[in-house]
Write a protein that holds these residues in place. Structure first.
Motif, PDB file in Angstrom:
ATOM      1  N   GLN A  82       0.275  -6.682  -0.650  1.00 10.78           N
ATOM      2  CA  GLN A  82      -1.067  -6.315  -1.114  1.00 10.78           C
ATOM      3  C   GLN A  82      -1.018  -5.786  -2.541  1.00 10.78           C
ATOM      4  O   GLN A  82      -1.866  -6.136  -3.370  1.00 10.78           O
ATOM      5  N   ASN A  83      -0.018  -4.947  -2.822  1.00 12.62           N
ATOM      6  CA  ASN A  83       0.106  -4.403  -4.176  1.00 12.62           C
ATOM      7  C   ASN A  83       0.378  -5.502  -5.194  1.00 12.62           C
ATOM      8  O   ASN A  83      -0.158  -5.463  -6.308  1.00 12.62           O
ATOM      9  N   GLU A  84       1.203  -6.484  -4.800  1.00 17.71           N
ATOM     10  CA  GLU A  84       1.480  -7.599  -5.705  1.00 17.71           C
ATOM     11  C   GLU A  84       0.208  -8.403  -5.956  1.00 17.71           C
ATOM     12  O   GLU A  84      -0.065  -8.803  -7.083  1.00 17.71           O
ATOM     13  N   GLU A  85      -0.574  -8.644  -4.876  1.00 17.91           N
ATOM     14  CA  GLU A  85      -1.840  -9.367  -5.041  1.00 17.91           C
ATOM     15  C   GLU A  85      -2.784  -8.592  -5.947  1.00 17.91           C
ATOM     16  O   GLU A  85      -3.415  -9.164  -6.837  1.00 17.91           O
ATOM     17  N   GLU A  86      -2.890  -7.278  -5.718  1.00 20.93           N
ATOM     18  CA  GLU A  86      -3.737  -6.444  -6.569  1.00 20.93           C
ATOM     19  C   GLU A  86      -3.227  -6.459  -8.000  1.00 20.93           C
ATOM     20  O   GLU A  86      -4.018  -6.502  -8.948  1.00 20.93           O
ATOM     21  N   ASN A  87      -1.911  -6.428  -8.147  1.00 20.96           N
ATOM     22  CA  ASN A  87      -1.302  -6.458  -9.480  1.00 20.96           C
ATOM     23  C   ASN A  87      -1.668  -7.763 -10.192  1.00 20.96           C
ATOM     24  O   ASN A  87      -2.007  -7.762 -11.375  1.00 20.96           O
ATOM     25  N   ILE A  88      -1.593  -8.888  -9.444  1.00 19.96           N
ATOM     26  CA  ILE A  88      -1.957 -10.181 -10.024  1.00 19.96           C
ATOM     27  C   ILE A  88      -3.428 -10.170 -10.437  1.00 19.96           C
ATOM     28  O   ILE A  88      -3.780 -10.607 -11.546  1.00 19.96           O
ATOM     29  N   LYS A  89      -4.295  -9.634  -9.558  1.00 22.63           N
ATOM     30  CA  LYS A  89      -5.718  -9.548  -9.889  1.00 22.63           C
ATOM     31  C   LYS A  89      -5.927  -8.688 -11.128  1.00 22.63           C
ATOM     32  O   LYS A  89      -6.711  -9.041 -12.017  1.00 22.63           O
ATOM     33  N   LEU A  90      -5.226  -7.545 -11.173  1.00 25.28           N
ATOM     34  CA  LEU A  90      -5.377  -6.649 -12.326  1.00 25.28           C
ATOM     35  C   LEU A  90      -4.866  -7.310 -13.604  1.00 25.28           C
ATOM     36  O   LEU A  90      -5.451  -7.134 -14.677  1.00 25.28           O
TER      37      LEU A  90
END
Length: 167
Positions: A82-90
């Motif tokens: 989830q953090n990686e996905e959020e990181n990609i979104k950010l």
């Protein structure tokens, strides 16, 4: 011969008796040793059983801990995903904002250039306006002096002509 034979038989019986007694003692000693070894083996077996129970308990505890660690690892893996996905979104959002900022920066730069050119044009127009005002003043001064000269010429002639002009 009979007596010798009986003596030998008695000696043999006595020897047999001694051998039987020795054999009994040896058997008793062996029995004692076997009993002691059996007791030692049973004690050792009890200790091994206790150790086995302790190890089983330790294994159960470690299995529970391993299961907890696996669950925690799964949670952490999910959280990491989830953090990686959020990181990609950010990162995407950051890139978008960066592009927007670059566009706005270019736009501001263009507007600053435009404002600078407008300011230069304003200053040029101001200079031209001053020059025109100076020219206008000089023209009005010239016209004023010509009017004054004409008025003097008219005033010399007569007041009547002046009245005619006024009418």
């Amino acid at each position: 011969e009979r007596e010798v034979h009986q003596q030998e038989l008695a000696d043999l019986r006595s020897e047999l008796q001694n051998v039987k007694i020795k054999h009994e003692r040896n058997v008793q000693e062996l029995m004692k040793l076997l009993k002691q070894e059996k007791d030692d083996a049973e004690a050792q077996l009890r200790m091994l059983k206790m150790e086995l129970v302790e190890e089983k308990n330790t294994v159960k505890t470690q299995c529970r801990q391993l299961e907890k660690i696996k669950n925690e690892c799964d949670k952490l893996t999910e959280e990491l995903t989830q953090n990686e996905e959020e990181n990609i979104k950010l990162r995407r959002k950051c890139e978008f904002v960066k592009q927007e900022l670059e566009k706005k920066d270019k736009q501001i730069s263009n507007e600053e250039d435009h404002l600078r050119r407008m300011d230069e044009a304003r200053l040029q127009f101001k200079d031209q306006l001053r020059q025109l005002e100076i020219e206008q003043e000089s023209i009005l001064t010239m016209i004023g002096s010509e009017i004054d000269a004409a008025c003097e010429i008219f005033s010399r002639d007569s007041m009547e002509k002046f009245k005619v002009i006024l009418s």
